[in-house]
Design a protein around this motif. Structure first.
Motif, PDB file in Angstrom:
ATOM      1  N   SER A 257       0.798  -1.194  -0.049  1.00 44.45           N
ATOM      2  CA  SER A 257      -0.083  -0.039  -0.112  1.00 44.45           C
ATOM      3  C   SER A 257       0.917   1.356   0.053  1.00 44.45           C
ATOM      4  N   TYR A 270       1.091   2.191  -4.978  1.00 43.32           N
ATOM      5  CA  TYR A 270       1.367   0.605  -4.724  1.00 43.32           C
ATOM      6  C   TYR A 270       2.594  -0.114  -5.287  1.00 43.32           C
ATOM      7  N   SER A 275       1.404  -6.448  -4.382  1.00 37.78           N
ATOM      8  CA  SER A 275      -0.125  -6.626  -4.615  1.00 37.78           C
ATOM      9  C   SER A 275      -0.164  -7.853  -5.265  1.00 37.78           C
ATOM     10  N   GLU A 485      -8.449  -5.613  -4.222  1.00 37.80           N
ATOM     11  CA  GLU A 485      -7.582  -4.283  -4.249  1.00 37.80           C
ATOM     12  C   GLU A 485      -6.367  -5.070  -4.641  1.00 37.80           C
ATOM     13  N   THR A 489      -4.492  -3.531  -8.365  1.00 41.47           N
ATOM     14  CA  THR A 489      -3.374  -2.810  -8.097  1.00 41.47           C
ATOM     15  C   THR A 489      -2.350  -3.510  -8.599  1.00 41.47           C
ATOM     16  N   THR A 529      -7.924   1.796 -13.531  1.00 51.32           N
ATOM     17  CA  THR A 529      -7.606   1.241 -11.779  1.00 51.32           C
ATOM     18  C   THR A 529      -8.001   2.321 -11.138  1.00 51.32           C
ATOM     19  N   MET A 533     -10.755   1.886  -8.126  1.00 47.42           N
ATOM     20  CA  MET A 533     -10.342   1.978  -6.848  1.00 47.42           C
ATOM     21  C   MET A 533     -11.146   2.776  -6.036  1.00 47.42           C
ATOM     22  N   VAL A 536     -13.632   0.244  -4.935  1.00 45.48           N
ATOM     23  CA  VAL A 536     -13.127  -0.622  -4.030  1.00 45.48           C
ATOM     24  C   VAL A 536     -13.130  -0.048  -2.496  1.00 45.48           C
ATOM     25  N   ARG A 537     -12.507   1.281  -2.626  1.00 45.98           N
ATOM     26  CA  ARG A 537     -12.503   2.027  -1.089  1.00 45.98           C
ATOM     27  C   ARG A 537     -13.856   2.199  -0.408  1.00 45.98           C
ATOM     28  N   ARG A 540     -15.148  -1.277   0.801  1.00 47.66           N
ATOM     29  CA  ARG A 540     -14.773  -1.628   2.004  1.00 47.66           C
ATOM     30  C   ARG A 540     -15.342  -0.758   3.173  1.00 47.66           C
ATOM     31  N   ASP A 553      -7.262   1.697   7.023  1.00 47.87           N
ATOM     32  CA  ASP A 553      -7.358   1.782   5.688  1.00 47.87           C
ATOM     33  C   ASP A 553      -7.023   3.138   4.959  1.00 47.87           C
ATOM     34  N   TRP A 557      -3.708   4.104   2.578  1.00 45.58           N
ATOM     35  CA  TRP A 557      -4.047   4.661   1.326  1.00 45.58           C
ATOM     36  C   TRP A 557      -3.234   6.138   1.277  1.00 45.58           C
TER      37      TRP A 557
END
Length: 629
Positions: A257, A270, A275, A485, A489, A529, A533, A536-537, A540, A553, A557
């Motif tokens: 990350s 990343y 990853s 994730e 990434t 991506t 993302m 994705v964020r 989560r 998190d 990030w």
């Protein structure tokens, strides 16, 4: 065995009594520590008895104190009646508050006066117990050769557990503090402690070796082993292959990350190779669960609450088939004394201390069609369909599961006539559930971990209700999201897959959305991506809401110190009409909907890492304090 364990514990007590407060006291080996080693380690039963103490080094963050603060991102805010919890200190930029020296109430799970491995949840502190657990794991690994009366299976079980705990404790420390010395041997007490701090990725690489080997040694299910048959049906919490693979992947993903990559290499992106390693570990785990080789599976959405609490089941441990890693539980009724009562406003509750979701965070719960809410005060008729005049309509089903909004029926049973007006959540501006000191400061309540009967009238927390609350450290839904994730990434694509596993990054997100009945990720987020993302964020944020993940998190990030993530807001609005109890609350209309900033957290670059203890950084110059502290 009892003599040996008692001796081992006494060493820790002697160090504490001498005034030494650094991590070193948990890592040294006293000459007495090898007394009766041949007897203690000779067979599986004795060695497992030694290893069992490591499980008591896992803090129960859900129930560590009477009331519990474990959401430190922009997700939650506490009523103002008290200010001792760590979330209040974080809101003020005071990250020293994790340490017991700055926590006069002893309320946090991060620290404690000593490494207590008893059955008292109030005495557990991650920092001292992690160092103690590392030393204990090393001592066990050093004495594996003394296990002469054991089968190969029994040797693998012991070694696998010890390696897991050594890797897990290091991971738990470095995710908060950055790279540390990786202690992979017993340190003699008569030698100076001079091990330097490693870079984060150097430390993570060593943890990965331990976790990988643990995964190779441990079974999927202890019940299917000869040794495990002795405790058949009671092996749910024992360290297994799925736990080791889960943390192997998480360790790699955290190391990949932006925050950790920046600390290690100077790059704020990343690390694609790490990853990919994370994705491979998660894929290995998911192949086992999806094939049925492992018993873990997502709970149906109508059983979603079982992830976090059970009720009327003789205090059964929550988690069901979805929980992957949870620590021991000390006293089944313990959560009902405090945790069960910390989400209900005092007007219908039992405590003035209330943890409530922030309005800015509730916005992440988008629409049922899967689209996000761009602006909570602005209608989006041609996009998501959100309307600020009907802000509860057609929302993500998890919104209705997790969040109490204005007009929802809270008290289910009998109420005195003078209390009837408070049966339904009065969360509009100036409503009876809105109170900075003892109610919601934001216009919302969070009931993800408690039943609707958790109030002073229905008494859902009464002993006879058998309410048992425990949030897991890791569950299967998290694995799917971390896989998404890592794959995206690592391979720079939302449609990327990992060799040997058929699901792409976006497929993994959609597995979680399908379970909840939410629309799949829209095509507009699949083109890059960067766009993917964002979802994705957000996924989560919603699926793992209030489970203690958000703070780490945002940190990893590198978003913690960025606006809007520094803001905590309240929803302000008026009811468009008198509440009609017979109507569907989802369709209730409001007017003048807007958000008000309650506070902005004063974060700078230094706030991405927690400060180490002064006693530790003063031991020797190579063990340096984190920048800015």
């Amino acid at each position: 065995m009892k003599k040996y364990t008692k001796c081992l514990l006494m060493i820790g007590f002697i160090w504490v009594g001498s005034g030494m407060v650094s991590c070193k006291k948990y890592l040294d080996r006293d000459p007495e520590a090898i007394v009766s080693a041949e007897s203690a380690f000779k067979d599986f039963r004795s060695f497992q008895g030694y290893t069992e103490e490591l499980y008591n080094c896992i803090p129960d963050f859900t129930n560590r104190y009477w009331t519990n603060s474990f959401n430190w991102g922009e997700d939650e805010i506490q009523s103002t009646v008290q200010n001792f919890h760590f979330v209040n200190k974080i809101d003020n930029g005071d990250f020293w508050g994790w340490q017991r020296e700055f926590d006069g109430w002893g309320a946090g799970f991060m620290d404690n006066a000593g490494a207590n491995t008893n059955n008292d949840r109030f005495t557990k502190g991650l920092y001292p117990l992690a160092w103690y657990g590392i030393r204990k794991a090393n001592l066990g690994l050093e004495n594996l050769n003394l296990m002469v009366n054991a089968t190969p299976e029994e040797r693998d079980l012991i070694k696998g557990q010890l390696l897991f705990f050594r890797g897990w404790f290091h991971f738990m420390l470095i995710q908060y503090f950055g790279g540390l010395p990786y202690i992979d041997k017993v340190l003699p007490s008569d030698e100076p402690f001079r091990l330097p701090r490693l870079k984060y990725q150097e430390c993570a690489a060593k943890a990965a070796l331990d976790l990988r080997q643990a995964a190779d040694l441990l079974p999927i299910n202890w019940d299917n082993t000869t040794a495990g048959i002795q405790t058949l049906g009671k092996n749910q919490l024992r360290i297994n292959k799925i736990m080791a693979l889960g943390y192997l992947g998480k360790n790699y993903l955290w190391a990949a990350s932006p925050l950790m990559n920046f600390e290690s290499t100077g790059s704020k992106t990343y690390n694609a190779e790490l990853s990919k390693k994370a994705a491979a570990a998660f894929a290995e785990l998911l192949k086992l669960t999806e094939s049925g080789a492992a018993p873990h599976k997502l709970l149906p959405f109508n059983q979603y609450s079982t992830n976090f609490y059970t009720m009327g089941q003789n205090f059964a441990l929550p988690g069901g088939t979805e929980a992957i890693f949870s620590g021991p539980y000390w006293g089944a009724h313990g959560s009902t004394y405090g945790t069960a009562k910390q989400y209900t406003p005092a007007i219908v509750g039992a405590d003035a201390l209330v943890f409530a979701p922030t309005a800015n965070y509730v916005n992440y719960y988008g629409m049922k069609n899967g689209l996000p809410i761009a602006n909570s005060a602005t209608a989006d008729p041609s996009g998501s369909g959100y309307d600020p005049q009907s802000p509860w309509r057609d929302r993500d089903p998890r919104f209705y599961n997790d969040i109490i909004y204005d007009g929802v029926k809270v008290v289910q049973g009998t109420l005195a006539a003078n209390m009837e007006a408070h049966r339904y959540a009065n969360l509009f501006t100036s409503g009876s559930y809105r109170d900075d000191r003892s109610g919601s400061r934001t216009g919302y309540l969070m009931f993800k971990f408690v039943p609707r009967t958790a109030n002073n009238f229905d008494q859902g927390w009464n002993y006879g209700q058998n309410l048992n609350i425990k949030v897991p450290y890791m569950r299967l839904a998290d694995i799917y999201l971390m896989y998404a994730e890592a794959a995206a990434t690592g391979y720079e694509s939302a449609t990327a897959t990992t060799d040997g596993f058929g699901k792409s990054a976006v497929d993994a997100i959609n597995v979680i959305r399908d379970r909840a009945g939410v629309g799949r990720v829209a095509a507009q987020f699949l083109g890059s991506t960067t766009e993917f993302m964002k979802e994705v964020r957000r996924e989560r944020a919603v699926e793992l809401a209030f489970e203690g993940h958000r703070f780490n998190d945002l940190r990893r990030w590198r978003l913690l110190a960025e606006v809007p993530y520094t803001l905590k807001t309240a929803a302000e609005f008026d009811r468009a009409a008198t509440l009609n109890p017979a109507a569907d609350t989802k369709l209730n209309k409001v007017v003048n909907y807007r958000e008000r900033v309650i506070l902005q957290r004063p974060f700078t670059e230094k706030h991405y890492w927690l400060p180490l203890k002064r006693a530790d950084v003063n031991m020797y110059k190579e063990f340096a304090q984190n920048p800015g502290w």
